[in-house]
Enzyme design. Structure first.
Site, PDB file in Angstrom:
ATOM      1  N   ASP A  62       1.044  27.719 -27.268  1.00  0.00           N
ATOM      2  CA  ASP A  62       2.329  27.023 -27.412  1.00  0.00           C
ATOM      3  C   ASP A  62       2.989  26.733 -26.065  1.00  0.00           C
ATOM      4  OD1 ASP A  62       4.039  29.513 -26.820  1.00  0.00           O
ATOM      5  OD2 ASP A  62       2.836  30.164 -28.511  1.00  0.00           O
TER       6      ASP A  62
ATOM      7  N   ASP B 260      -1.585  36.712 -24.442  1.00  0.00           N
ATOM      8  CA  ASP B 260      -0.641  36.253 -25.475  1.00  0.00           C
ATOM      9  C   ASP B 260      -1.463  35.843 -26.686  1.00  0.00           C
ATOM     10  OD1 ASP B 260       1.389  35.314 -26.990  1.00  0.00           O
ATOM     11  OD2 ASP B 260       1.803  33.552 -25.753  1.00  0.00           O
TER      12      ASP B 260
HETATM   13  N1  SPD Z   1       2.040  38.662 -35.693  1.00  0.00           N
HETATM   14  C1  SPD Z   1       2.164  37.641 -34.725  1.00  0.00           C
HETATM   15  C2  SPD Z   1       1.850  38.073 -33.345  1.00  0.00           C
HETATM   16  C3  SPD Z   1       1.841  36.889 -32.439  1.00  0.00           C
HETATM   17  C4  SPD Z   1       1.852  37.184 -31.001  1.00  0.00           C
HETATM   18  N2  SPD Z   1       1.633  36.003 -30.175  1.00  0.00           N
HETATM   19  C5  SPD Z   1       2.453  34.919 -30.439  1.00  0.00           C
HETATM   20  C6  SPD Z   1       2.227  33.754 -29.531  1.00  0.00           C
HETATM   21  C7  SPD Z   1       3.464  33.203 -28.972  1.00  0.00           C
HETATM   22  N3  SPD Z   1       3.269  32.554 -27.737  1.00  0.00           N
END
Ligand code: SPD
Length: 288
Positions: A85, A155
């Protein structure tokens, strides 16, 4: 199109968001959806699991990025694994010391839809000359790269589907090798309230490569249970709050959630989390 979406958190507890579905596609890797919710704005959902929202993304990305970035005295080269994202990359690029930031996302469909429907999350990161965005397998990239990074940020989505291999001892060992001397790792490690062994496994696996691994917690309102964990490796002793504050000031960081005090306080764990990490039996959630 009106609709609703949500997750079953544990048996008997489901949370539901109202809002129209704006986008849905089955990419080569996962089901990619974007909803529009009155409380959170646009929300990215992958394989039915909420990833981020326009309104609370800052709580997650600021902890995930500014904590490791300020734990390093001079982060110049940064590797982001996942983060399609763009939120993590955008926050990394806020640090003026950064000369090069490589983001390796496995699924181009995520980036494409976020750039189109949730452009505030990545902001100008896509056009920053310091950034290189690759659509590739982050596990293979981390294993094969000959570059050495000052900070590596994972991430990922949850440890199922495309994200699964990012929580293994082998991956953490490769990440350790890809860090320069004094390098810092930060990985999202899941929720701690309704956890099913997820953060404990991530922590134990990280410890095989980072004996100094520790956990910090922060709040992400849209995630189940709200309290979220971030794994930090490569920092043998935490600096003082004055050191973090001086780095934040020198770098001109403007944040909405993260602060030096919050970042250091985040390493103070609830007793049940500390006990769980230590392998001491703790009452499960819902026990009297
Ligand atoms: N349970 C959802 C965990 C998500 C972690 N990463 C989210 C990405 C946002 N950049």
């Amino acid at each position: 199109m009106t609709g609703s979406f949500g997750e079953t958190v544990v048996e008997g507890f489901h949370y539901r968001f109202d809002g129209p579905l704006l986008h849905e596609e089955r990419s080569a890797f996962q089901l990619v959806q974007v909803y529009d919710n009155p409380a959170f704005g646009r929300v990215l959902v992958l394989d039915g699991l909420v990833q981020t929202s326009e309104r609370d993304e800052f709580t997650y990305h600021e902890m995930l990025v500014h904590t490791p970035m300020t734990l390093h005295p001079d982060p110049r080269r940064v590797l982001v694994i996942g983060g399609g994202d763009g939120g993590t990359l955008r926050h990394v690029l806020m640090h003026p010391s950064v000369e090069r930031a490589v983001m390796v996302e496995i699924d181009p469909a995520v980036t494409e839809v976020c750039r189109k429907l949730m452009p505030s999350i990545g902001g100008g990161c896509w056009d920053d000359a310091r950034a290189e965005v690759l659509f590739a397998d982050g596990i293979a990239y981390t294993r094969d790269t000959t570059e050495r990074f000052d900070v590596i940020i994972i991430d990922s989505s949850d440890p199922v589907g495309p994200g699964e291999g990012l929580f293994t001892p082998a991956f953490y060992a490769d990440a350790r090798n890809a860090l320069a001397d004094g390098g810092v790792l930060c990985a999202q490690a899941g929720g701690v309230v309704f956890a099913d062994g997820e953060y404990e496994r991530a922590f134990a696996n990280a410890r095989t490569a980072f004996p100094d691994a520790r956990l910090a917690l922060g709040d992400v309102p849209i995630y189940p249970g709200t309290r979220w964990s971030y794994l930090i490796g490569g920092v043998s002793a935490l600096p003082t709050v004055d050191v973090l504050a001086a780095r934040a000031t020198e770098r001109g960081l403007v944040t909405r959630y993260w602060s030096p005090e919050l970042a250091l306080g985040a390493f103070g764990l609830p007793a049940f989390v500390a006990a769980s990490l230590a392998g001491t039996p703790v009452p499960t959630w819902g026990s009297a």
